[in-house]
Scaffold this motif. Structure first.
Motif, PDB file in Angstrom:
ATOM      1  N   SER A 156       6.453  -4.404   1.798  1.00  0.00           N
ATOM      2  CA  SER A 156       6.233  -3.492   2.919  1.00  0.00           C
ATOM      3  C   SER A 156       7.575  -3.173   3.577  1.00  0.00           C
ATOM      4  O   SER A 156       8.219  -4.066   4.139  1.00  0.00           O
ATOM      5  N   THR A 187      -1.523  -4.376   4.714  1.00  0.00           N
ATOM      6  CA  THR A 187      -0.683  -5.315   3.973  1.00  0.00           C
ATOM      7  C   THR A 187      -0.596  -6.656   4.700  1.00  0.00           C
ATOM      8  O   THR A 187      -0.719  -7.719   4.094  1.00  0.00           O
ATOM      9  N   LYS A 245      -2.568   5.235  11.429  1.00  0.00           N
ATOM     10  CA  LYS A 245      -2.299   3.801  11.580  1.00  0.00           C
ATOM     11  C   LYS A 245      -2.594   3.366  13.014  1.00  0.00           C
ATOM     12  O   LYS A 245      -3.213   2.353  13.254  1.00  0.00           O
ATOM     13  N   ILE A 247       0.859  -1.200   0.000  1.00  0.00           N
ATOM     14  CA  ILE A 247       0.000   0.000   0.000  1.00  0.00           C
ATOM     15  C   ILE A 247       0.891   1.244   0.000  1.00  0.00           C
ATOM     16  O   ILE A 247       2.067   1.161   0.393  1.00  0.00           O
ATOM     17  N   GLY A 267       3.470   3.784  -0.910  1.00  0.00           N
ATOM     18  CA  GLY A 267       4.673   3.685  -1.728  1.00  0.00           C
ATOM     19  C   GLY A 267       4.993   2.258  -2.137  1.00  0.00           C
ATOM     20  O   GLY A 267       5.731   2.030  -3.097  1.00  0.00           O
ATOM     21  N   SER A 268       4.452   1.281  -1.429  1.00  0.00           N
ATOM     22  CA  SER A 268       4.731  -0.113  -1.778  1.00  0.00           C
ATOM     23  C   SER A 268       3.713  -0.640  -2.788  1.00  0.00           C
ATOM     24  O   SER A 268       3.638  -1.850  -3.021  1.00  0.00           O
ATOM     25  N   ARG A 284       7.633   6.404  -0.452  1.00  0.00           N
ATOM     26  CA  ARG A 284       7.169   7.014  -1.711  1.00  0.00           C
ATOM     27  C   ARG A 284       8.300   7.250  -2.703  1.00  0.00           C
ATOM     28  O   ARG A 284       8.073   7.753  -3.795  1.00  0.00           O
ATOM     29  N   GLN A 294       0.706  11.185  -3.816  1.00  0.00           N
ATOM     30  CA  GLN A 294       1.388  10.701  -2.614  1.00  0.00           C
ATOM     31  C   GLN A 294       2.746  11.384  -2.474  1.00  0.00           C
ATOM     32  O   GLN A 294       3.109  11.866  -1.390  1.00  0.00           O
TER      33      GLN A 294
HETATM   34  O1  F6P Z   1       1.552   5.191   6.335  1.00  0.00           O
HETATM   35  C1  F6P Z   1       2.207   5.808   5.315  1.00  0.00           C
HETATM   36  C2  F6P Z   1       3.202   4.920   4.739  1.00  0.00           C
HETATM   37  O2  F6P Z   1       4.202   4.760   5.678  1.00  0.00           O
HETATM   38  C3  F6P Z   1       3.785   5.377   3.428  1.00  0.00           C
HETATM   39  O3  F6P Z   1       4.744   6.349   3.579  1.00  0.00           O
HETATM   40  C4  F6P Z   1       4.281   4.082   2.890  1.00  0.00           C
HETATM   41  O4  F6P Z   1       4.579   4.184   1.546  1.00  0.00           O
HETATM   42  C5  F6P Z   1       3.107   3.191   3.202  1.00  0.00           C
HETATM   43  O5  F6P Z   1       2.636   3.640   4.454  1.00  0.00           O
HETATM   44  C6  F6P Z   1       3.411   1.720   3.257  1.00  0.00           C
HETATM   45  O6  F6P Z   1       4.354   1.433   4.243  1.00  0.00           O
HETATM   46  P1  F6P Z   1       5.096   0.040   4.284  1.00  0.00           P
HETATM   47  O7  F6P Z   1       5.875  -0.098   3.005  1.00  0.00           O
HETATM   48  O8  F6P Z   1       5.979   0.088   5.483  1.00  0.00           O
HETATM   49  O9  F6P Z   1       4.059  -1.036   4.382  1.00  0.00           O
END
Ligand code: F6P
Length: 536
Positions: A210, A218, A498, A157, A159-160, A271, A352
């Motif tokens: 992630s 995720t 979160k 989710i 950036g991932s 991101r 984003q």
């Molecule tokens: O909550 C925001 C964030 O940390 C983003 O910056 C990041 O891309 C996304 O959640 C996913 O995070 P992760 O790759 O640690 O699952």
């Protein structure tokens, strides 16, 4: 706590000169500017690495650019650029470097974080990716019934997800494999169920993407994937799970084999991570050779950003024009319109990048700021948006600077469609600028024009041009953040969400028998949901 109306490190004299200049320039219609100076288009456009950028349809003159550059110089922008490339811990609140440039650097270009040459780490991970992608393409990655994997589901989710999703779609003309790729990001199980419906558990591989390996959406989706595999008789889960993370131990504990864990590092922001193994779906779709072209396209832009003087530096020029509108014309939003179906994820991706990076109100010295920072980024595929939102752009009250993005050529056999696309894109930027006076008797028909836009033409939509384009936005975002004196690399606001959802999630699962008190609205909403779900 002090409050600041002008970024603390900007020379106030420079800021005030821009305030004064804005009053003069806003009296001039863009149309008039073109009449007065027929050389505008040439003066205010640049070509670099197969990108042609026209920023002449903006409320700027040579004087504006010179004042903006003086303002930027008063913040020691050139030193800040050197600083990010030096691996300094510019993400102060998380005590991290922002060294995503190393992810696309050639092996002989050394970047250091904490005294370690991180380009070496990156290239060893690229080698790991290469070995895996080659095995997969050759049909040598097998599932629990020994059939070759033919479907990959990326679970991630933010950036991932957004970066790999964007580039995988955008570069489908360069696909070298017939492996199906699906992306699952939403915790709404319709998302993952739809991927399951299109997949065979015997031949499906999940990439759990992630950086933290703790993101609830995720992890829950990954658990559901494991359940689906087991329910379908999978007895060798490890054959179907791969992880990309900076949290090796958590991935291992989840059941991913060591050799199936791909690394990213703390100095890569989520991101900014599509250049790393987070981009594995891209490499699977287009092959490693094209993936390297994608990285090279970005690396060339890094070099440009690092070496060009500010007045010729594309990310700097575009960022200063952004600042011009946000801080001096007080625009609140910025629209991104790709005229290319394959770039349909671009507005979300840039959204984003810019909003998570620059949506801040405390400066690097801990002061409250009272100038605007990130605009709201929005947009859509250009032609669709024309028939939906452009009414506001042409006749609405807000000032919305626009980026038009289109590839000049198309791989499609049917050139008519592409010519129409191009025509629409160019016509819209012209119409936004010129407007149209139809009748004094029916003023509602008049289009005032005078609306600014940048047009970015790609020679072609290729791995290299996409790499350069995305990197251009990354550095543009960095320059904005630098001028505003904010930390562009943390995201505490998203982290709050979160944690809050964790508490409410427990209350919804177990009933509300803890001692947590919410405000009366949230309390009532929770009770309403609990009552309704119990009675359903
Ligand atoms: O909550 C925001 C964030 O940390 C983003 O910056 C990041 O891309 C996304 O959640 C996913 O995070 P992760 O790759 O640690 O699952």
């Amino acid at each position: 706590m002090s409050t600041y109306r002008t970024p603390k490190h900007v020379a106030d004299r420079c800021w005030q000169e821009l305030v004064k200049h804005q009053k003069n320039i806003s009296r001039l219609h863009l149309k008039e500017m073109f009449k007065q100076d027929p050389g505008r288009a040439e003066k205010f456009s640049r070509e670099f690495n197969k990108l042609y950028i026209d920023y002449s349809k903006h409320h700027i003159t040579e004087e504006t650019v010179s004042l903006l550059l003086s303002m930027a110089k008063s913040t020691d922008l050139s030193d800040a650029i050197k600083n990010i490339f030096s691996g300094a811990k510019i993400n102060q609140t998380e005590n991290n470097a922002a060294m995503h440039m190393a992810l696309r650097a050639p092996a002989d270009k050394h970047y250091f974080v904490d005294g370690r040459n991180v380009t070496e780490l990156v290239h060893s991970e690229l080698q790991h990716m290469q070995e895996f992608v080659e095995l997969l393409h050759a049909g040598n990655v097998k599932g629990y019934t020994n059939k070759p994997i033919d479907t990959v589901i990326n679970i991630g989710i933010g950036g991932s997800d957004l970066g790999p999703r964007l580039a995988t779609y955008a570069l489908s003309d360069f696909a070298v494999s017939s492996i199906q790729i699906h992306f699952v990001s939403n915790i709404d199980d319709r998302d993952i169920n739809s991927a399951f419906e299109q997949s065979d558990p015997e031949t499906t591989l999940f990439i759990i993407s992630s950086k933290s390996f703790t993101t609830r959406e995720t992890i829950l989706n990954a658990e559901t994937a494991v359940k689906w595999l087991k329910e379908n008789g999978c007895h060798s889960l490890e054959k179907h799970l791969l992880a990309v993370t900076a949290n090796h131990d958590a991935a291992k504990e989840f059941g991913v084999k060591d050799e199936n864990i791909f690394h990213i590092w703390e100095w890569v922001g989520g991101r900014y991570s599509l250049w790393s193994a987070i981009g594995l779906p891209i490499a699977i779709r287009i092959g490693m050779e094209h993936f390297h072209d994608f990285l090279n396209g970005a690396s060339t832009m890094d070099q440009h950003f690092c070496e060009q003087p500010l007045e010729n530096n594309l990310p700097v020029i575009l960022a200063l024009i952004d600042i011009w509108y946000i801080n001096f014309f007080h625009s609140q939003t910025h629209a991104i319109f790709p005229y290319d179906q394959a770039l349909n994820m671009l507005p979300a991706y840039i959204g984003q990048l810019i909003m998570e990076s620059n949506g801040k109100q405390i400066d690097n010295d801990g002061n409250k700021i009272e100038y605007n920072t990130s605009p709201v980024i929005w947009g859509d595929i250009g032609t669709n948006a024309q028939h939906a939102y452009f009414q506001l752009l042409h006749q609405g009250t807000p000032l919305v600077p626009v980026d038009f993005i289109i590839s000049v050529t198309s791989s499609s056999e049917n050139k008519n469609h592409h010519k129409e696309l191009l025509a629409n894109c160019l016509a819209q930027s012209e119409a936004l600028m010129n407007g149209n006076t139809v009748s004094s008797k029916a003023p509602y028909k008049n289009i005032p024009g005078n609306r600014p836009s940048t047009t970015i033409l790609l020679h072609e939509l290729s791995p290299a041009s996409l790499g350069s384009l995305l990197c251009l936005y990354e550095h543009r975002c960095f320059v904005q953040g630098h001028i505003w004196n904010i930390d562009s690399f943390d995201q505490w606001g998203v982290k709050l969400g979160k944690n809050l959802s964790k508490i409410i999630s427990e209350e919804l699962r177990q009933g509300k028998d803890n001692n947590v008190t919410h405000d009366s609205s949230t309390e009532r909403l929770i009770s309403y949901c609990l009552n309704k779900s119990e009675s359903s």
